[in-house]
Design a protein around this motif. Structure first.
Motif, PDB file in Angstrom:
ATOM      1  N   LEU A  47       0.840  -1.067   0.027  1.00  0.00           N
ATOM      2  CA  LEU A  47      -0.019  -0.029  -0.065  1.00  0.00           C
ATOM      3  C   LEU A  47       0.738   1.131  -0.110  1.00  0.00           C
ATOM      4  O   LEU A  47       1.939   1.326  -0.061  1.00  0.00           O
ATOM      5  N   THR A  48       0.430   2.392   0.266  1.00  0.00           N
ATOM      6  CA  THR A  48       0.964   3.876   0.164  1.00  0.00           C
ATOM      7  C   THR A  48       0.609   4.531   1.330  1.00  0.00           C
ATOM      8  O   THR A  48      -0.316   4.624   1.627  1.00  0.00           O
ATOM      9  N   ASP A  49       1.745   5.066   1.829  1.00  0.00           N
ATOM     10  CA  ASP A  49       1.318   5.843   2.997  1.00  0.00           C
ATOM     11  C   ASP A  49       1.237   7.253   2.570  1.00  0.00           C
ATOM     12  O   ASP A  49       0.904   7.709   1.508  1.00  0.00           O
ATOM     13  N   GLU A 113     -10.896   5.675  -3.855  1.00  0.00           N
ATOM     14  CA  GLU A 113     -11.593   6.598  -4.946  1.00  0.00           C
ATOM     15  C   GLU A 113     -11.616   8.114  -4.318  1.00  0.00           C
ATOM     16  O   GLU A 113     -10.928   8.950  -5.062  1.00  0.00           O
ATOM     17  N   ARG A 114     -11.662   8.252  -3.166  1.00  0.00           N
ATOM     18  CA  ARG A 114     -11.759   9.617  -2.165  1.00  0.00           C
ATOM     19  C   ARG A 114     -10.501   9.825  -1.300  1.00  0.00           C
ATOM     20  O   ARG A 114     -10.083  10.887  -0.902  1.00  0.00           O
ATOM     21  N   ASP A 115     -10.206   8.760  -0.914  1.00  0.00           N
ATOM     22  CA  ASP A 115      -9.081   8.714   0.106  1.00  0.00           C
ATOM     23  C   ASP A 115      -7.811   8.539  -0.472  1.00  0.00           C
ATOM     24  O   ASP A 115      -7.093   7.616  -0.593  1.00  0.00           O
ATOM     25  N   THR A 116      -7.246   9.893  -0.743  1.00  0.00           N
ATOM     26  CA  THR A 116      -5.977  10.032  -1.399  1.00  0.00           C
ATOM     27  C   THR A 116      -4.872   9.929  -0.037  1.00  0.00           C
ATOM     28  O   THR A 116      -5.086   9.889   0.783  1.00  0.00           O
ATOM     29  N   GLN A 117      -3.457   9.849  -0.658  1.00  0.00           N
ATOM     30  CA  GLN A 117      -2.551   9.904   0.342  1.00  0.00           C
ATOM     31  C   GLN A 117      -2.798  10.827   1.407  1.00  0.00           C
ATOM     32  O   GLN A 117      -2.673  10.633   2.512  1.00  0.00           O
ATOM     33  N   THR A 137      -4.460   1.615  -4.660  1.00  0.00           N
ATOM     34  CA  THR A 137      -5.030   1.461  -5.949  1.00  0.00           C
ATOM     35  C   THR A 137      -6.451   0.530  -5.378  1.00  0.00           C
ATOM     36  O   THR A 137      -6.262  -0.159  -4.569  1.00  0.00           O
ATOM     37  N   PRO A 138      -7.631   0.513  -6.125  1.00  0.00           N
ATOM     38  CA  PRO A 138      -8.632  -0.254  -5.872  1.00  0.00           C
ATOM     39  C   PRO A 138      -8.210  -1.825  -5.850  1.00  0.00           C
ATOM     40  O   PRO A 138      -8.795  -2.639  -4.745  1.00  0.00           O
TER      41      PRO A 138
END
Length: 202
Positions: A47-49, A113-117, A137-138
């Protein structure tokens, strides 16, 4: 309300067991087998922080991990659960800073979709600077949710725009080896969360 508790049948039994045992024992450490011992919950993810850096499950090796899947636009359940996790960690830090220092709380969105980094970072930091907010990503989120036995589904569009996401709201505690230990009683309060953490973290 947009909570739907739909973990797997096995997870449901395990969760019930952990809740039944939540009031037993003391803060001196485990005196019996953890309720989720041997459960097929948790594992590798990518995932990405909030800083845009790649984060993997293995990056937390050696730490106890509190894991919660939710989303930042959640109107009630997610903020309440996260607040109680933060309160529990704060209480444990006050009573036993050594134990608290062994724990990493992790928030993983189920609404990439809405919760960016930036959004997950701000949301996590609003409760505690210690909480790690993750997105992806989804496909990455879907894979992680399946690995952690988390149900979620995008709801219908709401009046005025936007949408809710139905999801299970289980807060898991994992050991330093990544194995599941127990669920945390965020349906109660921060003190109950702190007591459960103190019970299992050694």
């Amino acid at each position: 309300m947009n909570r739907i508790n739909k973990p797997s049948a096995f997870a449901s039994v395990a969760i019930a067991l952990s809740l039944a045992l939540a009031g037993c024992g003391g803060a001196s450490g485990p005196t019996q087998e953890p309720p989720l011992a041997g459960a097929a919950i948790g594992g590798d993810f990518t995932l990405t922080d909030s800083k845009g850096e790649t984060v993997r499950w293995g990056d937390f090796a050696g730490k106890y991990r509190v894991v919660y899947f939710g989303y930042t636009f959640c109107p009630d359940i997610c903020p309440t659960d996260m607040q109680r996790v933060a309160q529990g960690l704060k209480a444990l830090k006050a009573s036993d800073p050594d134990k608290a220092g062994k724990i990493v709380p992790i928030f993983i969105t189920i609404d990439p979709e809405r919760d960016t980094q930036a959004v997950v970072g701000e949301f996590a930091a609003a409760f505690s600077p210690d909480i790690v907010g993750l997105t992806g990503t989804p496909q990455q989120i879907d894979a992680a949710a399946k690995t952690f036995k988390v149900f979620y589904a995008k709801g219908e569009a709401q009046p005025g725009g936007g949408y809710l996401v139905d999801h299970s709201n289980v807060v898991y505690l994992f050991g330093p080896d990544g194995a599941p230990i127990a669920t945390l009683p965020t349906d109660k309060d921060g003190k109950a969360v702190a007591a459960e953490l103190a019970r299992w973290v050694s």
